[in-house]
Enzyme design. Structure first.
Site, PDB file in Angstrom:
ATOM      1  N   CYS A  66      -5.212  48.560  -9.489  1.00 48.97           N
ATOM      2  CA  CYS A  66      -5.914  49.839  -9.460  1.00 48.97           C
ATOM      3  C   CYS A  66      -7.383  49.579  -9.785  1.00 48.97           C
ATOM      4  CB  CYS A  66      -5.294  50.772 -10.496  1.00 48.97           C
ATOM      5  SG  CYS A  66      -6.339  52.188 -10.890  1.00 48.97           S
ATOM      6  N   GLU A  78     -14.059  40.282  -0.724  1.00 46.46           N
ATOM      7  CA  GLU A  78     -13.765  41.449   0.120  1.00 46.46           C
ATOM      8  C   GLU A  78     -13.264  42.614  -0.733  1.00 46.46           C
ATOM      9  OE1 GLU A  78     -11.226  39.987   3.305  1.00 46.46           O
ATOM     10  OE2 GLU A  78     -12.962  39.160   4.360  1.00 46.46           O
ATOM     11  N   GLU A 102     -18.032  34.500   6.005  1.00 46.99           N
ATOM     12  CA  GLU A 102     -16.787  34.118   6.675  1.00 46.99           C
ATOM     13  C   GLU A 102     -16.852  34.535   8.137  1.00 46.99           C
ATOM     14  OE1 GLU A 102     -13.150  35.744   5.182  1.00 46.99           O
ATOM     15  OE2 GLU A 102     -13.646  35.359   3.082  1.00 46.99           O
TER      16      GLU A 102
HETATM   17 ZN   LIG Z   1      -5.288  53.886  -9.831  1.00 46.13          ZN
END
Ligand SMILES: [Zn+2]
Length: 690
Positions: A115, A150, A307
């Protein structure tokens, strides 16, 4: 802070020593030297190895890997290693796992299962950054820091309770009080009025369309949460280490939800990952757009291609391999458009794991291969281009791009699902590409005064200040084109009343009273011979001159293309989705009106871009065709170290880079095409049959 620049162009790849026995590293470094590699990104996905248990670090293998690289003269872009948490994080702290809008948990086993708002993830990841930075800040191989990898590729939107609480804090900062939030979100509609902050949630799966401004703010919040991780890691690095900091953006590979224009100030060098869309046989045009956009994010400064691929990738439905010469054309096209480094994912193709079919510099078949031979040739090319480092790209045209406008334009419950943000952006950029003209893709708040022509595709959401800046640009003598579904709403996604396209109505001298989207597959004709689809609108000229009208469809006789003189300039509007030939003709007229020319006339399919520094200029010529190309150029061709006097011959599929002589004799003016030897008007060239 040290400079991110090396002595020439950086060349290399992600190097993942942890996937291989240590004796392979020695062979790797020998092959790197053969190929001319001078920079590798190390440790990106190594958290689980560096910290096998919370607070227990094992740096031995990384110490040895960095020493082997340094012994071979290879520089290192060292990862903070926070890209993907180890399994123990979710096992011990299951609350760190992200949730989808429907509440489903995204489990570990892939990557990025965290998260972005989790305080546990933040604390653990920064502890790792601190440990890595303390250990390697003085390592002589380390020239750059690579934050995460990324960011937000897979976990940009988390709808968990932790994220909901963070979203509420973000909203309090943005609006101050609930009255302002209720006004901005238009909660008078559908009985959505909030009376307590605790009632507000992310736009979780709902019975029907969620509030559009709630959606828009959640997208802004989510981009900011990812950016906060970048900033937090950068802060640790800046405290402990002297090297410049970067992270790899994903501009131009379909990544929509990260506002890179706002992130650019958080890195010392803008770096980008770009992969071809294998299904597109003209993918090199999309590559040019991605590179022009990366340069726009970098404010015109040189940037780093962190990349791309030597050949096929593994994550598209059909992973098309690169044909001989394509690796070289792709790589040098990025350099032409401002890259001062060319790196790949990854050095050696993996034996195991999800990306084992992703190409690499050393393929499964080993170095006796087409790929490795081309890798070595590219290394020699980049050595020959060392003098280009630090120069900038000539561009007289700007295309305005705003991630918020993209998000807004593609929200649900709109007039037509066929209106997409990327569509007109790619169409206009493609027309410029075919005309041989380079454009910067920039945020609407950019100073436009140096550009001769500004294109504004689908800027659905626009801030007052940015609309005003475009007006000032045109009135000062600029030429602009605005396409349909632009200027419709303000930053809260509220309609600008009084007629479309609200924010640009006066500038364009038009007023649209109603949209008339077309049915799937339906086409209309214009009275200038063009065809169009997707979109029409009931447009009234209010000062604008009508250049073309509909010949049939729902609105026969209604204007489709207009031009409005405003101050010393002119503002054009196109109210429908023109076919490619008509788009090319329109762009040719705009180039002619604004006096923009290609650097050198070239046959169709031959890409020509100019880079320039204070006293020299270089012409990059990339022949994407099956035929030899001849161009009027004088100077020194750097890749073959040969003179060309008046004529440059570029064989089919090949690339040439010429240090120009004619151009250096002329005065250099910013935003000018000074030094163009014998440019023809672009209008002639674009009208040639393909
Ligand atoms: Zn979350």
């Amino acid at each position: 802070m040290r400079s991110w620049h090396g002595e020439g162009i950086w060349y290399g790849a992600d190097f993942n020593p942890e996937q291989w026995p240590e004796q392979t590293w020695v062979e790797d470094v020998a092959l790197m030297r053969r190929a001319g590699v001078n920079l590798v990104s190390v440790g990106i996905f190594s958290w689980a190895l560096l910290e096998p248990a919370p607070g227990e670090f094992d740096f031995g293998w990384l110490d040895r890997a960095l020493d082997v690289l340094h012994g071979g003269g290879i520089n290192v872009d060292l990862a903070t290693a926070t890209a993907s948490p180890p399994p123990w994080l979710a096992h011990r702290y299951p609350e760190t796992l992200p949730r989808r809008a429907d509440g489903a948990i995204l489990w570990p086993g892939g990557r990025q299962a965290y998260c972005p708002s989790s305080p546990v993830f933040r604390e653990r990841s920064l502890a790792l950054v601190e440990a890595v930075a303390r250990r390697y800040a003085e390592h002589p191989a380390v020239v750059m820091w690579h934050v995460s990898n990324e960011l937000g590729c897979h976990n940009v939107h988390c709808y968990c309770d932790v994220s909901a609480e963070a979203f509420r804090r973000w909203l309090r900062d943005r609006y101050g009080d609930l009255a302002a939030l209720n006004a901005a979100w238009g909660t008078a509609f559908w009985s959505q009025r909030y009376h307590d902050w605790a009632e507000i949630n992310p736009p979780r799966t709902a019975p029907t369309f969620a509030n559009p401004t709630q959606q828009l703010d959640f997208l802004r919040f989510s981009s900011d949460e990812q950016r906060a991780q970048l900033r937090a890691e950068r802060e640790v690095l800046k405290r402990l280490a002297p090297q410049p900091v970067t992270t790899n953006f994903m501009i131009g590979t379909g990544i929509k939800y990260l506002d890179y224009h706002s992130w650019a100030s958080d890195v010392d060098v803008v770096a980008n990952d770009h992969y071809l869309t294998a299904a597109d046989p003209e993918a090199h045009v999309g590559l040019a757009l991605a590179a022009d956009h990366t340069r726009g994010v970098a404010g015109g400064d040189p940037w780093l291609l962190m990349e791309h691929s030597t050949s096929a990738v593994n994550w598209q439905p059909r992973n098309v391999a690169k044909t001989p010469g394509q690796l070289r054309r792709n790589s040098l096209a990025h350099v032409a458009r401002g890259a001062d480094g060319v790196l790949f994912f990854q050095w050696r193709a993996s034996r195991a794991g999800a990306e084992k079919f992703h190409s690499a510099l050393v393929p499964h078949a080993g170095p006796e291969t087409k790929v490795f031979r081309e890798v070595c040739r590219l290394g020699a090319d980049l050595r020959a281009l060392a003098e280009v480092r630090g120069s900038r790209v000539d561009a007289d045209v700007a295309i305005l791009f705003d991630y918020e406008a993209w998000w807004g334009a593609e929200l649900d419950s709109h007039p037509s699902v066929d209106v997409t943000y990327a569509d007109r952006l790619a169409a206009l950029h493609g027309a410029l590409w075919r005309a041989g003209v380079t454009a910067d893709v920039v945020h609407p708040s950019t100073d436009l005064s140096g550009y001769r022509l500004v294109l504004v595709p689908t800027l659905y959401l626009v801030h007052d200040a940015d609309a005003e800046a475009l007006r000032r640009y045109v009135e000062a003598g600029g030429t602009a084109l605005v396409t349909y579904f632009s200027g419709i709403v303000d930053e809260h996604d509220h309609i600008r009343l009084g007629g479309y396209p609200g924010a640009f109505r006066e500038l364009l001298g038009i007023r649209t009273e109603e949209f008339f989207p077309l049915r799937a597959g339906e086409r209309v004709r214009l009275d200038d011979g063009a065809t169009a689809d997707v979109w029409t609108e009931w447009l009234h000229p209010e000062g604008a001159e009508v250049l073309a009208s509909y010949a049939d469809g729902p609105l026969p006789g209604v204007p489709a293309l207009t031009r409005h003189p405003a101050g010393a300039g002119a503002a054009w509007y196109v109210g429908t989705r023109l076919d490619e030939a008509a788009t090319d003709r329109l762009v040719a007229r705009l180039l002619a009106e604004s006096g923009v020319r290609p650097p050198v006339p070239a046959p169709a399919g031959v890409e020509v871009v100019r880079r320039r520094d204070a006293d020299r200029s270089w012409l990059f010529v990339i022949n994407h065709t099956d035929a030899e190309a001849r161009l009027a150029v004088t100077g020194t061709e750097l890749l073959d170290a040969a003179r060309c006097d008046g004529e440059l011959v570029v064989p089919a599929g090949e690339v040439a880079v010429v240090r120009e002589e004619a151009a250096t004799d002329r005065p250099i003016a910013a935003g000018s095409t000074a030094g163009v030897p014998t440019a023809e008007p672009p209008v002639d060239r674009a009208a040639e049959p393909a």
